[in-house]
Design a protein around this motif. Structure first.
Motif, PDB file in Angstrom:
ATOM      1  N   PRO A 163       0.786  -1.227   0.000  1.00  0.00           N
ATOM      2  CA  PRO A 163       0.000   0.000   0.000  1.00  0.00           C
ATOM      3  C   PRO A 163       0.825   1.289   0.000  1.00  0.00           C
ATOM      4  O   PRO A 163       0.286   2.361  -0.226  1.00  0.00           O
ATOM      5  N   GLU A 164       2.139   1.170   0.246  1.00  0.00           N
ATOM      6  CA  GLU A 164       2.909   2.368   0.541  1.00  0.00           C
ATOM      7  C   GLU A 164       3.081   3.314  -0.657  1.00  0.00           C
ATOM      8  O   GLU A 164       3.262   4.509  -0.490  1.00  0.00           O
ATOM      9  N   SER A 165       3.032   2.817  -1.885  1.00  0.00           N
ATOM     10  CA  SER A 165       3.245   3.661  -3.072  1.00  0.00           C
ATOM     11  C   SER A 165       2.105   3.501  -4.061  1.00  0.00           C
ATOM     12  O   SER A 165       2.318   3.404  -5.277  1.00  0.00           O
ATOM     13  N   THR A 166       0.879   3.484  -3.543  1.00  0.00           N
ATOM     14  CA  THR A 166      -0.280   3.235  -4.385  1.00  0.00           C
ATOM     15  C   THR A 166      -0.390   4.197  -5.565  1.00  0.00           C
ATOM     16  O   THR A 166      -0.597   3.757  -6.702  1.00  0.00           O
ATOM     17  N   PRO A 167      -0.268   5.531  -5.384  1.00  0.00           N
ATOM     18  CA  PRO A 167      -0.368   6.431  -6.543  1.00  0.00           C
ATOM     19  C   PRO A 167       0.691   6.148  -7.608  1.00  0.00           C
ATOM     20  O   PRO A 167       0.407   6.234  -8.808  1.00  0.00           O
ATOM     21  N   GLN A 168       1.905   5.808  -7.164  1.00  0.00           N
ATOM     22  CA  GLN A 168       2.955   5.500  -8.132  1.00  0.00           C
ATOM     23  C   GLN A 168       2.604   4.248  -8.935  1.00  0.00           C
ATOM     24  O   GLN A 168       2.783   4.220 -10.162  1.00  0.00           O
ATOM     25  N   TYR A 169       2.127   3.208  -8.253  1.00  0.00           N
ATOM     26  CA  TYR A 169       1.723   1.995  -8.948  1.00  0.00           C
ATOM     27  C   TYR A 169       0.636   2.313  -9.977  1.00  0.00           C
ATOM     28  O   TYR A 169       0.645   1.795 -11.098  1.00  0.00           O
ATOM     29  N   THR A 170      -0.314   3.155  -9.585  1.00  0.00           N
ATOM     30  CA  THR A 170      -1.424   3.481 -10.473  1.00  0.00           C
ATOM     31  C   THR A 170      -0.946   4.227 -11.710  1.00  0.00           C
ATOM     32  O   THR A 170      -1.425   3.977 -12.823  1.00  0.00           O
ATOM     33  N   LEU A 171       0.017   5.129 -11.534  1.00  0.00           N
ATOM     34  CA  LEU A 171       0.554   5.852 -12.687  1.00  0.00           C
ATOM     35  C   LEU A 171       1.349   4.913 -13.602  1.00  0.00           C
ATOM     36  O   LEU A 171       1.324   5.074 -14.827  1.00  0.00           O
ATOM     37  N   PHE A 172       2.027   3.933 -13.012  1.00  0.00           N
ATOM     38  CA  PHE A 172       2.715   2.933 -13.840  1.00  0.00           C
ATOM     39  C   PHE A 172       1.698   2.131 -14.645  1.00  0.00           C
ATOM     40  O   PHE A 172       1.905   1.816 -15.815  1.00  0.00           O
ATOM     41  N   PHE A 173       0.585   1.778 -13.994  1.00  0.00           N
ATOM     42  CA  PHE A 173      -0.484   1.057 -14.684  1.00  0.00           C
ATOM     43  C   PHE A 173      -1.020   1.903 -15.845  1.00  0.00           C
ATOM     44  O   PHE A 173      -1.201   1.403 -16.961  1.00  0.00           O
ATOM     45  N   LEU A 174      -1.260   3.192 -15.587  1.00  0.00           N
ATOM     46  CA  LEU A 174      -1.770   4.080 -16.632  1.00  0.00           C
ATOM     47  C   LEU A 174      -0.775   4.201 -17.786  1.00  0.00           C
ATOM     48  O   LEU A 174      -1.172   4.156 -18.958  1.00  0.00           O
ATOM     49  N   PHE A 175       0.508   4.325 -17.457  1.00  0.00           N
ATOM     50  CA  PHE A 175       1.511   4.440 -18.519  1.00  0.00           C
ATOM     51  C   PHE A 175       1.544   3.177 -19.367  1.00  0.00           C
ATOM     52  O   PHE A 175       1.655   3.244 -20.599  1.00  0.00           O
ATOM     53  N   GLY A 176       1.434   2.014 -18.734  1.00  0.00           N
ATOM     54  CA  GLY A 176       1.386   0.770 -19.492  1.00  0.00           C
ATOM     55  C   GLY A 176       0.181   0.728 -20.413  1.00  0.00           C
ATOM     56  O   GLY A 176       0.275   0.303 -21.572  1.00  0.00           O
ATOM     57  N   TYR A 177      -0.963   1.189 -19.892  1.00  0.00           N
ATOM     58  CA  TYR A 177      -2.187   1.261 -20.707  1.00  0.00           C
ATOM     59  C   TYR A 177      -1.955   2.140 -21.937  1.00  0.00           C
ATOM     60  O   TYR A 177      -2.330   1.774 -23.065  1.00  0.00           O
ATOM     61  N   LEU A 178      -1.322   3.277 -21.721  1.00  0.00           N
ATOM     62  CA  LEU A 178      -1.101   4.208 -22.828  1.00  0.00           C
ATOM     63  C   LEU A 178      -0.037   3.713 -23.803  1.00  0.00           C
ATOM     64  O   LEU A 178      -0.030   4.118 -24.973  1.00  0.00           O
ATOM     65  N   LEU A 179       0.860   2.840 -23.339  1.00  0.00           N
ATOM     66  CA  LEU A 179       1.844   2.249 -24.252  1.00  0.00           C
ATOM     67  C   LEU A 179       1.158   1.414 -25.337  1.00  0.00           C
ATOM     68  O   LEU A 179       1.630   1.357 -26.482  1.00  0.00           O
TER      69      LEU A 179
ATOM     70  N   GLY B 133       5.212  -4.979 -12.506  1.00  0.00           N
ATOM     71  CA  GLY B 133       3.947  -5.697 -12.610  1.00  0.00           C
ATOM     72  C   GLY B 133       2.805  -4.760 -12.944  1.00  0.00           C
ATOM     73  O   GLY B 133       1.928  -5.086 -13.757  1.00  0.00           O
ATOM     74  N   ALA B 134       2.799  -3.570 -12.323  1.00  0.00           N
ATOM     75  CA  ALA B 134       1.762  -2.579 -12.614  1.00  0.00           C
ATOM     76  C   ALA B 134       1.833  -2.143 -14.078  1.00  0.00           C
ATOM     77  O   ALA B 134       0.805  -2.008 -14.751  1.00  0.00           O
ATOM     78  N   LEU B 135       3.044  -1.928 -14.567  1.00  0.00           N
ATOM     79  CA  LEU B 135       3.225  -1.532 -15.964  1.00  0.00           C
ATOM     80  C   LEU B 135       2.706  -2.611 -16.909  1.00  0.00           C
ATOM     81  O   LEU B 135       1.979  -2.319 -17.878  1.00  0.00           O
ATOM     82  N   LEU B 136       3.063  -3.873 -16.625  1.00  0.00           N
ATOM     83  CA  LEU B 136       2.634  -4.972 -17.486  1.00  0.00           C
ATOM     84  C   LEU B 136       1.123  -5.175 -17.423  1.00  0.00           C
ATOM     85  O   LEU B 136       0.490  -5.499 -18.433  1.00  0.00           O
ATOM     86  N   MET B 137       0.542  -4.963 -16.255  1.00  0.00           N
ATOM     87  CA  MET B 137      -0.920  -5.059 -16.147  1.00  0.00           C
ATOM     88  C   MET B 137      -1.582  -3.967 -16.989  1.00  0.00           C
ATOM     89  O   MET B 137      -2.614  -4.205 -17.626  1.00  0.00           O
ATOM     90  N   GLY B 138      -0.996  -2.769 -16.987  1.00  0.00           N
ATOM     91  CA  GLY B 138      -1.537  -1.693 -17.803  1.00  0.00           C
ATOM     92  C   GLY B 138      -1.460  -2.003 -19.283  1.00  0.00           C
ATOM     93  O   GLY B 138      -2.418  -1.760 -20.031  1.00  0.00           O
ATOM     94  N   VAL B 139      -0.331  -2.558 -19.714  1.00  0.00           N
ATOM     95  CA  VAL B 139      -0.191  -2.959 -21.118  1.00  0.00           C
ATOM     96  C   VAL B 139      -1.218  -4.027 -21.470  1.00  0.00           C
ATOM     97  O   VAL B 139      -1.842  -3.981 -22.542  1.00  0.00           O
ATOM     98  N   HIS B 140      -1.386  -4.986 -20.563  1.00  0.00           N
ATOM     99  CA  HIS B 140      -2.335  -6.088 -20.794  1.00  0.00           C
ATOM    100  C   HIS B 140      -3.760  -5.551 -20.921  1.00  0.00           C
ATOM    101  O   HIS B 140      -4.489  -5.887 -21.863  1.00  0.00           O
ATOM    102  N   HIS B 141      -4.138  -4.702 -19.984  1.00  0.00           N
ATOM    103  CA  HIS B 141      -5.482  -4.129 -20.054  1.00  0.00           C
ATOM    104  C   HIS B 141      -5.638  -3.255 -21.303  1.00  0.00           C
ATOM    105  O   HIS B 141      -6.685  -3.265 -21.956  1.00  0.00           O
ATOM    106  N   GLY B 142      -4.597  -2.507 -21.633  1.00  0.00           N
ATOM    107  CA  GLY B 142      -4.643  -1.677 -22.828  1.00  0.00           C
ATOM    108  C   GLY B 142      -4.799  -2.489 -24.101  1.00  0.00           C
ATOM    109  O   GLY B 142      -5.439  -2.038 -25.057  1.00  0.00           O
ATOM    110  N   SER B 143      -4.246  -3.706 -24.101  1.00  0.00           N
ATOM    111  CA  SER B 143      -4.384  -4.554 -25.291  1.00  0.00           C
ATOM    112  C   SER B 143      -5.839  -4.959 -25.502  1.00  0.00           C
ATOM    113  O   SER B 143      -6.302  -5.068 -26.644  1.00  0.00           O
ATOM    114  N   TYR B 144      -6.573  -5.186 -24.403  1.00  0.00           N
ATOM    115  CA  TYR B 144      -8.001  -5.476 -24.527  1.00  0.00           C
ATOM    116  C   TYR B 144      -8.750  -4.263 -25.057  1.00  0.00           C
ATOM    117  O   TYR B 144      -9.639  -4.374 -25.914  1.00  0.00           O
TER     118      TYR B 144
END
Length: 279
Positions: A112-128, A203-214
């Motif tokens: 839980p300690e870096s939740t906003p950072q994880y979320t931004l990594f997820f968003l960046f992966g989505y946008l990739l 992992g957050a980045l890869l999840m974002g890429v995965h979701h973005g692929s859908y």
């Protein structure tokens, strides 16, 4: 009451979730605002989106304005940036509920300690994922221009025949199993986040890429319609962004996709009929 105020109690968690939500929403709002302004002003391009929208003509019959720019490395980079920033402005709003849910899940997880950072990594992966689409769109635009099928300045198809075929193709894609499967996953972020859960920022980045692929599988044919109405036509950009949000975020998204498929097919058939009638 003491339990509510405990550092790890439900009250504290609720406050942290609220803070995370505010951070994520603020970041998304800033990203979308910057992307929208960049797109409207057409930074680096020959004309702004406002100018291109004002000079738009009927589909398949864009304004003739002479030869277009040369496809240098610099122009390719600017065109890619135009496409990617436009995709960010169009697609990020519909991904916001997923980002908020991901943020909430991270807050109550073991990390839980870096939740906003994880979320931004997820968003960046989505946008990739949309960066990959943008690269393909630039290559396609360059090829269409070399074949004389697209107006270099207005960036829109100059043939009713080709425009009609693209519309029919996009309409038919709305009924495919791939479209329906990708749309279901976009509409069920909780299921996706639970099934494909990864740890760490990578992992957050890869999840974002995965979701973005859908999301890409769901919406790429709709984004191709920008070639029909004009890549920087604000009416088409806004209309498609609103439609994508409705399709992904409403309970009637599957039905809406089929209705839109019929409408696109009929519109494309009308353009084909108009083309052959004029021959």
């Amino acid at each position: 009451m003491d339990n509510l105020n405990h550092p790890n109690g439900p009250g504290a968690i609720e406050r942290l979730l609220g803070a995370d939500r505010a951070i994520v929403l603020s970041a998304v709002a800033l990203i979308v605002l910057f992307s929208a302004v960049y797109t409207v002003l057409g930074i680096g391009m020959q004309m702004s989106a406002i100018d291109m929208t004002r000079m738009a003509r009927p589909i398949g019959n864009p304004m003739a304005m002479g030869t277009g720019p040369t496809w240098t490395i610099g122009y390719i980079a600017l065109t890619f940036l135009m496409w990617w920033v436009m995709m960010i402005a169009m697609m990020t709003p519909s991904a916001t509920p997923t980002l908020l849910l991901y943020s909430a899940m991270k807050r109550v997880s073991a990390e839980p300690e870096s939740t906003p950072q994880y979320t931004l990594f997820f968003l960046f992966g989505y946008l990739l994922s949309w960066a990959a689409f943008s690269a393909f769109a630039v290559a396609l635009q360059s090829k269409l221009q070399s074949l004389g099928l697209i107006s270099p300045q207005m960036m829109t198809l100059n043939s009713q025949l080709i425009a009609g075929i693209v519309l029919i193709g996009a309409g038919l894609y709305q009924f495919t199993s791939l479209k329906q499967a990708c749309l279901r996953r976009c509409q069920s972020p909780a299921q996706f986040l639970t099934k494909h859960r990864r740890t760490g920022k990578t992992g957050a980045l890869l999840m974002g890429v995965h979701h973005g692929s859908y999301c890409l599988g769901c919406c790429w044919a709709l984004m191709a319609l920008l070639f029909v109405g004009g890549v920087m036509n604000l009416y088409w950009i806004t209309g498609l962004a609103i439609y994508v949000a409705l399709e992904k975020l409403t309970a009637q998204g599957q039905r809406l996709a089929r209705v839109a498929g019929v409408a696109l097919f009929c519109f494309g058939a009308y353009l084909l009929l108009a083309h052959f009638s004029a021959v």
